[in-house]
Design an enzyme around this catalytic site. Structure first.
Site, PDB file in Angstrom:
ATOM      1  N   GLY A 151       0.827  -1.203   0.000  1.00  0.00           N
ATOM      2  CA  GLY A 151       0.000   0.000   0.000  1.00  0.00           C
ATOM      3  C   GLY A 151       0.854   1.243   0.000  1.00  0.00           C
ATOM      4  O   GLY A 151       1.188   1.780   1.058  1.00  0.00           O
ATOM      5  N   GLY A 185       0.627   4.541  -0.681  1.00  0.00           N
ATOM      6  CA  GLY A 185       0.085   5.883  -0.703  1.00  0.00           C
ATOM      7  C   GLY A 185       1.028   6.818   0.023  1.00  0.00           C
ATOM      8  O   GLY A 185       2.221   6.513   0.202  1.00  0.00           O
ATOM      9  N   ALA A 233       0.354  13.216   6.075  1.00  0.00           N
ATOM     10  CA  ALA A 233       1.041  13.376   4.792  1.00  0.00           C
ATOM     11  C   ALA A 233       0.001  13.354   3.679  1.00  0.00           C
ATOM     12  O   ALA A 233      -1.046  12.721   3.799  1.00  0.00           O
ATOM     13  CB  ALA A 233       2.062  12.262   4.579  1.00  0.00           C
ATOM     14  N   LYS A 252      -9.152   5.564  18.763  1.00  0.00           N
ATOM     15  CA  LYS A 252      -9.028   6.161  17.432  1.00  0.00           C
ATOM     16  C   LYS A 252     -10.338   6.008  16.663  1.00  0.00           C
ATOM     17  O   LYS A 252     -10.765   6.929  15.950  1.00  0.00           O
ATOM     18  CB  LYS A 252      -7.875   5.488  16.680  1.00  0.00           C
ATOM     19  N   ASN A 294     -12.685   8.862  14.880  1.00  0.00           N
ATOM     20  CA  ASN A 294     -13.038   8.773  13.474  1.00  0.00           C
ATOM     21  C   ASN A 294     -14.549   8.722  13.251  1.00  0.00           C
ATOM     22  O   ASN A 294     -15.048   9.243  12.243  1.00  0.00           O
ATOM     23  CB  ASN A 294     -12.390   7.537  12.837  1.00  0.00           C
ATOM     24  N   GLU A 333     -14.066   4.666   3.993  1.00  0.00           N
ATOM     25  CA  GLU A 333     -13.886   3.601   4.977  1.00  0.00           C
ATOM     26  C   GLU A 333     -15.039   3.557   5.988  1.00  0.00           C
ATOM     27  O   GLU A 333     -14.882   2.997   7.070  1.00  0.00           O
ATOM     28  CB  GLU A 333     -12.552   3.792   5.703  1.00  0.00           C
TER      29      GLU A 333
END
Length: 301
Positions: A7, A9, A122, A176, A180, A256
């Protein structure tokens, strides 16, 4: 250490560059196989990184001593399961993604599995990665074979600090997830920066109360006031950020949500807990996804 990162990205490329700086033998693993991967990162521990590294080398994968997965949650099982017979059974696999529920989809019975969260920020533009905020990465074991791999945290910390090992990483993942469940869908609903959510404190409190009830049923020790304070602090600390879910919706990509609010709702149903506000928000996001101009409703769940 020989490492494969699946992955590539913005966050994945950041880790590849940081680990390469520490002289680890790293490779990327891409969905569309390529022999090489170009990395240009504007800030890796204060330096600009501009190099080409190997990718999709099968021999490297089989000999890897660590697999790091930096995919979207809904991509994880489709990418990892076909590789289960190629990855050494003593090779630890670290999942670094938003949301929860991917562990239930993996076909790895013997491999050491670790989960983690990171607050490094990022983004990528025209293949250039901009590392815009230092963060903390939390990792820990999620099955018995992974209990003896705490040294992985030290290796990662040397490459991209700070990294902390947790004996109860599932608690950290739930904290977390709670953040989210509030920030991601609400920023989509109001099409705003994270900080603007402070204008919707009543709705945040409704969502938080439902999340708290599910966390208590899960056996996680927390106080509703502390959870609320934590969520509001993250909103304040990231007030200028656009959430990943909002960026996905703006670019008409799959979100997601099934592994964030969707996972919360699955656990709530298991305990017979009513979560009307989270239910409503979940269906609003799914409606937006299904009505993209170029987004097919036939994609697998």
């Amino acid at each position: 250490m020989k490492i494969t990162l699946i992955g590539c990205g913005s966050i994945g490329k950041l880790w590849l560059a940081a680990l390469h700086q520490q002289q680890h033998e790293v490779q990327g693993w891409l969905r569309l196989p390529k022999e090489e991967l170009s990395l240009y990162i504007n800030n890796v521990n204060g330096d600009t990184f501009n190099q080409v590294i190997a990718s999709n080398d099968l021999a490297h994968l089989k000999a890897s001593q660590l697999i790091i997965v930096c995919l979207k949650a809904w991509q994880v099982s489709a990418a990892l399961n076909p590789l289960s017979d190629l990855i050494a059974t003593d090779c630890p696999i670290l999942l670094l993604h938003n949301g929860m529920g991917t562990l239930d989809e993996l076909q790895f019975n013997q491999h050491p599995l670790l989960a983690g969260t990171t607050t490094h920020a990022a983004w990528q533009d025209n293949h250039q990665v901009f590392h815009v905020a230092q963060g903390i990465t939390h990792i820990g074991a999620v099955n018995q074979p992974a209990q003896n791999y705490s040294y992985i945290a030290d290796i990662l910390h040397q490459a991209l600090p700070d990294v902390a090992w947790h004996n109860q990483i599932i608690t950290t993942c739930w904290q977390k997830l709670a953040v989210n469940c509030v920030i991601n869908p609400l920023t989509v609903l109001y099409d705003c920066h994270n900080g603007e959510l402070l204008n919707y404190s009543d709705q945040i409190q409704l969502l938080t109360h439902e999340i708290y009830q599910v966390m208590v049923a899960e056996g996680l020790y927390t106080e509703e006031q502390s959870l609320s304070h934590h969520i509001n602090r993250v909103i304040t600390d990231t007030h200028q950020n656009f959430s990943s879910m909002l960026q996905d919706v703006r670019n008409q990509r799959r979100t997601e949500i099934d592994y964030i609010t969707g996972y919360l709702l699955k656990r709530a149903r298991l305990y017979g807990i009513n979560t009307p506000e989270n239910d409503r928000i979940y269906h609003l996001i799914k409606y937006r996804e299904q009505h993209y101009d170029s987004f097919g409703t036939g994609l697998s769940g």
